[in-house]
Every structure is written in C-alpha cells, then in structure tokens.
Design an enzyme around this catalytic site. Structure first.
Site, mmCIF file in Angstrom:
data_model
loop_
_atom_site.group_PDB
_atom_site.id
_atom_site.type_symbol
_atom_site.label_atom_id
_atom_site.label_comp_id
_atom_site.label_asym_id
_atom_site.label_seq_id
_atom_site.Cartn_x
_atom_site.Cartn_y
_atom_site.Cartn_z
ATOM 1 N N CYS A 1 -7.079 -22.765 15.231
ATOM 2 C CA CYS A 1 -7.043 -22.510 13.790
ATOM 3 C C CYS A 1 -6.262 -23.630 13.119
ATOM 4 C CB CYS A 1 -6.350 -21.168 13.580
ATOM 5 S SG CYS A 1 -5.871 -20.870 11.879
ATOM 6 N N TYR B 1 0.826 -1.211 0.000
ATOM 7 C CA TYR B 1 0.000 0.000 0.000
ATOM 8 C C TYR B 1 0.865 1.267 0.000
ATOM 9 C CZ TYR B 1 -3.645 -3.434 0.809
ATOM 10 O OH TYR B 1 -4.488 -4.521 0.666
HETATM 11 FE FE1 SF4 Z 1 -8.000 -20.760 10.689
HETATM 12 FE FE2 SF4 Z 1 -9.003 -19.286 8.732
HETATM 13 FE FE3 SF4 Z 1 -9.040 -21.951 8.565
HETATM 14 FE FE4 SF4 Z 1 -10.603 -20.665 10.308
HETATM 15 S S1 SF4 Z 1 -10.718 -20.554 8.092
HETATM 16 S S2 SF4 Z 1 -9.407 -22.482 10.699
HETATM 17 S S3 SF4 Z 1 -9.291 -18.968 10.910
HETATM 18 S S4 SF4 Z 1 -7.242 -20.612 8.618
#
Ligand code: SF4
Ligand code: ADP
Length: 693
Positions: free
Chosen positions: A348, A180
């Site tokens: 995650c 940016y």
């Molecule tokens: Fe992690 Fe994104 Fe997968 Fe959710 S969608 S588990 S936040 S990487």
C-alpha cells in the site's frame, strides 16, 4: 521458498472466544463501497482476501436498524431476510478459504442523519455530530434518547446478531468508535445524561457493556463478540483513578468482549495519508490496551512490513495484525509472507484513493491493486491472469500505465518489450515522488519493476524514444501506447469555464518544474486541479526558501484532498511552511510582476506581487505517436492507447487503464464479459402494496 522462521509467530492460531482464527492476519472492518445491492461483487472482493491468507475477513459498517442510515454513503445492513441472503453469499465464500467472517454491527446515532429513512437521528444528549464537510452535513438534529430508545437500541443489536449468525458470521462486532452512537455515550462532550448511562466513566460504558452482553446472549455464546473502540480522545482525557479515561474504559470492559479492535477517532488519523503520517502511527494511542486485558487485541497502522508486524506481537502491542488498506493493495499479503515471497508484496502506498471511493459512494478503487472491486464484475484476480496468450507486444512508455500493462501482458504469456525514452522507468512517478511526502508512492513503480525484471518473457528498454517508424520496424504483433499526458498553462474562468493559456514571462506548469526550471520568488501557485499536485508544488517551492502563495478556485487548499483525508494535513503543512493561501479566486492576468485575481462569485478584483506563476490546472493526453500509428500503421494485430495518454487522471486511473488494456489485448469484444450484480430481494418486497388513502 519456505518462509523465514522469524515470521512464524504471524501464523500462530489465535483464540477469539468460541472461535479460532487460523493466523494473526485480520482484515478489520473497512468501507468497501459495496452495499447489499452488490452481494456478489462484495463477496468476491472479500473472499479474494480470504484466499490470500487473511485469517479473519470483516464487513464494513453494517447497520442494525433503519435509524442508522448513512445514505448516500454506501453501507451494509442487517435489517431483514433479504439482507441475510446478501451477506450469506460473502460468508460462504470466505469460509470456503478457511477464514472466519466478522460483521461490524453498527449504529451511527447522530453521525448517521437518516437521509433516506427520515427517522430522527439518535443521540445520548441531542448533541449533533460536528460535520466539517458539506457532504456529511445535514439540517436534521438528533433527538435525545429516552429509556425506551436505549432498550430499542439493545433489542435492534440482539435482532441483528441473530440475523448475523444466520448469515454465517463467526465474529459479531459492537462498534463504539468514529463518532457513532455507542462512542457518543463514552465521551462526556456528547453524553450529558444524568441517568445510569451518563456522568462517571463507569456509567458512560454501561451501554457498551449492555450491547456486548445482548449480542452474546442473542447467539447464546456461539459466536465471538468483538468490541471496536476509538481511543484517541479518551486517551487525551485525564482521569482521577487511571492514567486516562481510555484506561478506565478498558479496565471496566476488560473481560466483556472476546476481542478488542482499537483505533483512532477520526478518519484523517485512523486512515492517515502516507504523505504526512508514517506506518504504525496508532501505537502511541493504543499501546496500553494489552496491559489491562487478557483478551486478544487487534489494531491497524498500514502495516506492510512483516518485520514490523512481528515486532507489534513480540512487544505486546497487538495479538492480531489488522489490515484494511494493506489488504486492499495486496489481498495475498499473508500468503506471500507464508511462502517466503515477501519481496512480492504489493505494498500500500498510503494515497487513500480507496477511502475516496467511499466518499464518492462507489466500490473501492486502489492505486496499487487495479483488480480491487473488479473480482466479480470483470473476473479480475489480483495474482492470476489466464496464461493463454501467444505472440509479442510492444509497450511504449514506462510510467504507471505502461509498467502495469507490461506486467499483466507478461503474465498472460506474451513476449513483451517495454520501451521508455527516459533513462529510468517510472514516468510521472520519477519526479512526483520527489515532492514532499510522496516518496512512498514510488512503490507503484518499484513493485512492477521488481516483478518485470524476473520475467524471462519481458525485455525492458530504457533510453528508447520511439517514433512511429521505429514501432513499425520493431514488428510486434500488438502495440500498446502509454506515453502519458502534459500539463497545460490554460487558465480557468469564473463558472469553471476554461480560459485561454496565459502568455506572460515566468509562467510555468508542473512539467517545467519537473524539468528543473529555476523559479524566482515570490511565486504564486494557481490550483484548479485541486488534487495533490498544486499543494505539493507549493510545499516544494516553500521548502526551497521561496515566498509562496497558493491560490485556488475552491474553498480550501487541495479541495479534493478531503476525499483522501489529506486536506486538514495540507493546511497544517502550509501553516508550518509559511505558505499563504487564498481561496475562491481565479487568476485573470500576469505581467511578470503583478498577478491579477478575481473573486469567483463577485468578480471583485485584486492584485498581488509575484515574480513567477505556476499553473496547476488541466492536463492533456493524446499522443502524436499513437495518432501517427493509427493513421499509417500496418502490420500489427492491435493498437491501443492507455493511461494518461488516453485520459489523464490520478495514478490509480492510469494503473487501472493499463491493466484493462493488457487484459483485453488480443480478445474480441464478445470475449470480454462485464457482469451486473443485483440485490437479493425479500419476497414480501415484491408483493404490491395498496396505498393507504
Ligand atoms: Fe493503499 Fe488505498 Fe492507496 Fe490502495 S488506494 S495503495 S489501499 S492507500
Ligand atoms: P502514465 O501515468 O499513463 O503511465 P506517464 O506520464 O507516467 O503516464 O508515463 C509515460 C511515459 O512514456 C514517460 O515515462 C515518457 O518518458 C514515456 N514516453 C513518452 N513518449 C515516448 C516515446 N515516444 N517513446 C518511449 N517512451 C515515451
């Protein structure tokens, strides 16, 4: 349970200029796909994280002026009174949970090509941002900013800062990263200026320093000012007077902001998929910052382990633990650590379905957290459901959909029985996560099984292959069928028209490989699914020593992997593994020795030698069990088909479907409210204007 004392440091307050964050958990700016057109959706999404204990909650990129217009990608703005009202909904909701609210003031420069505002993109020296994907490309080239443009840019930041404070933000960002505008001033590749803003590093940081001063003065020091910096390229550049240009930049700016937020330069590295990149991968680039400044430093690295977080603080790498994806997957991550429940963190998995939502221009979706983006529209909370249900439910199928359905139904208070025909629970995950790089994805099953095993009202039955008669006999009040989908050997014709299945020796689908079939090489993998399965199978076969060729209808390997930041890394992995790949081709025939191919645009035919063919194309859902129950089933109050059996998709889709089914079991249609959000309109927008003749 009280929290483990070794995590105490994570709950220490941190001073950020005139503000104090109540702990070290900092939800850094990240795209949510929620624009000012969805103020309540956005407020609920962010406020849920504040409720879950994050000390600071940030917006995603928030444009300071219409000359920074990223449409059709979803971005926020602070251009006028209506925008103030849209953001105030969020800051109030965040403050109600004791968190600070931060706004990422943003000017995209040459990387925001102003498709809607049609203003000329701005840049230090007229160098366009190097778009590598058609969705980011534009025929508009940037103009070179003159002194007046620079003054305007600073004024726009000042004006946006005033609006931001009025909207209730505590921390105001200056954003010099990810290609940016202020970042382009920092990098000599983009900045060829010969005035006071170009040349030496000292000159190249001048704009950033002036923006920080302008934002601070605009709110007369009442708000904190954060600087977000990408350091990957700068760190790779040698300097005459410091270890790198990144060191020089930090040294010049060390006292300027109240907080440094440090990151990588490219989405693929900044938001890297777990398939190829491990937790904490930013550290080698950002580890030096705290040695040069006394200001607090926040950074990310897909941190889900509290021990890793403590280590980042103790070793002096970071002061605040930044979270984007971990905060989406589990908005209650800090609370769970605080309450000694870290085994309940919904970690995650690094699949990047969330980032694909931004590329799609829609609200964030998450594989692990099906409630992400649904907090307001559907009233889904990530930790709570109304425990108002009575009766029993039989869930058939223990894949992602069945596990999620069973968990949510259990939380609702049902007596839940989960039947799975295999020896282990996990469904498609059991085999898919044994493919190269996908191990972490098993967290989807691990988290749910961990929770289910603790619930007294849930019974798990493995090795239970149920027939319709078994289900009838079981006698549950409600039945949820989540029996998954199968891959087919259907081919794909030119113009994306489905072709007939291929009848030839040694033609396989992913299900055959999962079942352990022995593949003879050389092998070709024909992929027109174009998500991870085709490329992961190619890697899997190559790792077993087979000569492997990957063929796709698309222009690149795992074409949809662009959406999840995997695509460049797939190509790197192919190179390393010696996997040949062919693009823009379809398979036209196979006789067990030669594979016929045709170029999709010209129809030009080619043949390659191959002993085996794996087709990664279409999946079919449906379920004989469900069909039989629907035809003859009696005695239960409801019957639902969910997950891949209902409609095949990514794991995220299966989990979301399973969650939705479970939320809705036993409810009448009228009891399921789905709200529609509406933007805050400025009064003067509502006045009709006379068109100039
Ligand atoms: Fe992690 Fe994104 Fe997968 Fe959710 S969608 S588990 S936040 S990487
Ligand atoms: P989803 O992604 O929708 O959860 P999966 O394919 O991962 O789908 O999981 C479906 C699960 O259902 C598999 O583990 C499969 O073994 C199981 N299953 C399929 N048919 C039956 C059945 N008749 N009885 C019990 N389990 C079944």
């Amino acid at each position: 349970m009280p929290r483990a004392p070794r995590f105490d440091t994570l709950f220490e307050p941190v001073r950020i200029g005139p503000k104090t964050a109540k702990n070290r958990f900092f939800q850094v700016p990240h795209a949510s796909g929620m624009t000012n057109a969805n103020p309540h959706v956005r407020a609920a999404f962010r406020a849920t994280k504040a409720e879950g204990g994050w000390g600071v909650i940030s917006t995603g990129a928030c444009s300071v002026h219409p000359s920074s217009d990223d449409s059709p990608f979803p971005f926020a703005s602070l251009w006028d009174e209506a925008d103030i009202r849209a953001h105030a909904v969020m800051t109030e909701a965040v403050h109600a949970h004791g968190a600070l609210a931060a706004v990422e003031l943003w000017h995209g420069g040459a990387a925001a090509v102003n498709r809607t505002s049609r203003l000329a993109p701005l840049s230090p020296s007229g160098v366009p941002w190097m778009a590598t994907h058609v969705g980011f490309m534009s025929a508009a080239r940037p103009k070179v900013m003159d002194a007046g443009d620079i003054r305007d840019l600073i004024r726009w930041h000042e004006e946006a800062a005033v609006r931001a404070e009025r909207a209730g933000f505590d921390i105001l960002y200056v954003y010099a990263g990810m290609g940016y505008l202020p970042y382009q001033f920092l990098l000599s590749d983009y900045n060829h200026r010969t005035d006071a803003y170009g040349g030496s590093v000292e000159n190249r940081v001048r704009l950033v320093a002036e923006l920080i001063d302008a934002v601070r003065e605009a709110t007369q020091g009442r708000t904190a000012v954060a600087l977000r910096l990408s350091l990957q390229e700068l760190r790779a550049r040698p300097s005459q007077i410091a270890a790198s240009e990144a060191h020089e930049v930090i040294s010049f700016l060390k006292d300027a902001p109240d907080l440094f937020d440090i990151k990588m330069d490219y989405s693929t590295a900044d938001c890297a998929p777990s398939r190829y990149v491990a937790e904490g991968s930013h550290e080698p680039v950002v580890d030096f910052v705290k040695t040069l400044t006394g200001k607090p430093v926040v950074g990310v690295g897909r941190f889900t382990s509290p021990d890793t977080m403590v280590s980042m603080v103790k070793r002096g790498v970071l002061d605040l633990i930044g979270g984007a994806r971990p905060s989406i997957a589990d908005p209650f991550l800090p609370k769970k650590i605080e309450e000694g429940r870290e085994d309940e963190i919904r970690e995650c998995i690094g699949c990047n379905i969330c980032i694909s939502s931004w590329h799609d221009g829609v609200w964030v979706r998450c594989t692990q957290n099906p409630t992400a983006g649904e907090e307001w529209r559907r009233g889904w909370h990530p930790e709570r459901v109304r425990p108002d249900a009575a009766g029993s439910v039989l869930v058939v199928g223990g894949g992602p959909a069945g596990l999620e359905a069973a968990l949510t139904l259990g939380r609702r208070g049902y007596q839940v029985s989960l039947a799975e025909k295999a020896r282990d629970f996990g469904g498609r995950l059991l085999w898919e996560t044994r493919l190269p790089g996908l191990r972490e994805w098993f967290r989807v099953a691990d988290y749910r099984l961990g929770q289910l095993r603790k619930m007294p009202n849930v019974s798990l039955f493995a090795e239970s292959d149920l027939t319709a008669a078994d289900v009838q006999e079981f006698g549950a009040d409600h039945v949820v069928v989540a029996t998954g989908a199968r891959w087919t050997a259907t081919l794909c014709g030119a113009n994306e028209i489905p072709a007939a299945p291929l009848d030839a020796p040694r033609v396989y689908t992913p299900d055959d490989i999962a079942a352990g079939v022995k593949i003879e090489g050389p092998v070709a993998v024909f992929d027109f699914d174009n998500y991870y399965m085709g490329s992961a199978i190619a890697e899997h076969l190559a790792a077993r020593g087979l000569t492997t060729t990957y063929i796709t209808t698309a222009g690149a390997a795992q074409a949809w992997g662009f959406m999840t930041n995997e695509q460049p890394l797939v190509h790197q992995a192919f190179l390393k593994a010696g996997i040949g790949y062919r693009t823009l081709e379809i398979v036209t025939g196979f006789d067990g020795a030669m594979l016929g191919l045709a170029q999709i645009f010209t129809g030009e035919r080619r043949g390659i030698a191959s002993r085996s063919l794996v087709i990664v194309g279409q999946r079919t859902g449906g379920s004989a069990l469900y069909d039989a129950l629907r035809a003859e089933g009696t005695g239960f109050r409801s019957l639902a088909l969910t997950g891949d059996a209902n409609a095949p998709g990514a794991i995220a889709h299966a989990v979301w479907q399973g969650h939705r089914t479970a939320r809705e079991v036993g409810l009448a249609e009228a009891e399921i409210a789905v709200l529609r959000d509406a933007p805050s309109a400025a009064r003067d927008f509502l006045e009709p204007r006379e068109a100039a003749q």
